[in-house]
Write a protein that holds these residues in place. Structure first.
Motif, PDB file in Angstrom:
ATOM      1  N   LYS A  15      43.651  57.474  20.806  1.00  0.00           N
ATOM      2  CA  LYS A  15      42.365  57.201  21.459  1.00  0.00           C
ATOM      3  C   LYS A  15      41.842  55.821  21.102  1.00  0.00           C
ATOM      4  O   LYS A  15      41.075  55.236  21.850  1.00  0.00           O
ATOM      5  N   LYS A  28      40.118  53.204  30.092  1.00  0.00           N
ATOM      6  CA  LYS A  28      40.934  54.412  29.936  1.00  0.00           C
ATOM      7  C   LYS A  28      40.746  55.016  28.551  1.00  0.00           C
ATOM      8  O   LYS A  28      40.662  56.241  28.402  1.00  0.00           O
ATOM      9  N   ALA A  59      38.896  58.692  27.421  1.00  0.00           N
ATOM     10  CA  ALA A  59      39.555  59.678  26.559  1.00  0.00           C
ATOM     11  C   ALA A  59      38.789  59.897  25.255  1.00  0.00           C
ATOM     12  O   ALA A  59      39.274  60.592  24.358  1.00  0.00           O
TER      13      ALA A  59
END
Length: 125
Positions: free
Chosen positions: A54, A80, A84
């Motif tokens: 992450k 992105k 997450a």
């Protein structure tokens, strides 16, 4: 002038190393990040996120140049990673690369540290 081809690690224009450091993926691009080499960084960043990392720490100490295409690769990875529940942290930017982030305002959306060690120590990034 031959600028190299996308995906050609042999061009010598950009080399990307990835390693695991605790729960972080440390990605080290070395060379020039531009339109011709952007996929050489995009693919490992996406692979790290797909593997469940992450938090991506980008060690920019060996990055000699970054244009708008390279900046967009990093911004895309940031979006992105944040989706997450993580993020992208930048470390050790050379002045010429830091200037691109300053003039575009991108330095305001990244956690930026002077050294890789400081970036890794900052768990909030």
């Amino acid at each position: 002038m031959d600028r190299g081809t996308v995906g050609s690690a042999q061009s010598g224009r950009l080399l990307v190393e990835v390693r695991e450091e605790g729960s972080n993926a440390v990605v080290t691009p070395a060379g020039e990040l531009d339109h011709h080499t952007a996929d050489l960084l995009r693919e490992p960043l996406e692979d790290c996120l797909a593997k469940g990392f992450k938090r991506l720490v980008i060690d920019c100490a060996r990055l000699e140049f970054c244009d708008s295409t390279g900046l967009n690769v990093l911004l895309g990875a940031r979006l992105k990673a944040e989706a997450a529940g993580g993020g992208v942290t930048l470390a050790g930017m050379q002045p010429v690369v830091a200037r691109v982030f300053e003039i575009t305002g991108a330095d305001a959306v990244f956690s930026v540290h002077d050294t890789l060690e400081a970036a890794l120590a900052d768990e909030s990034g």
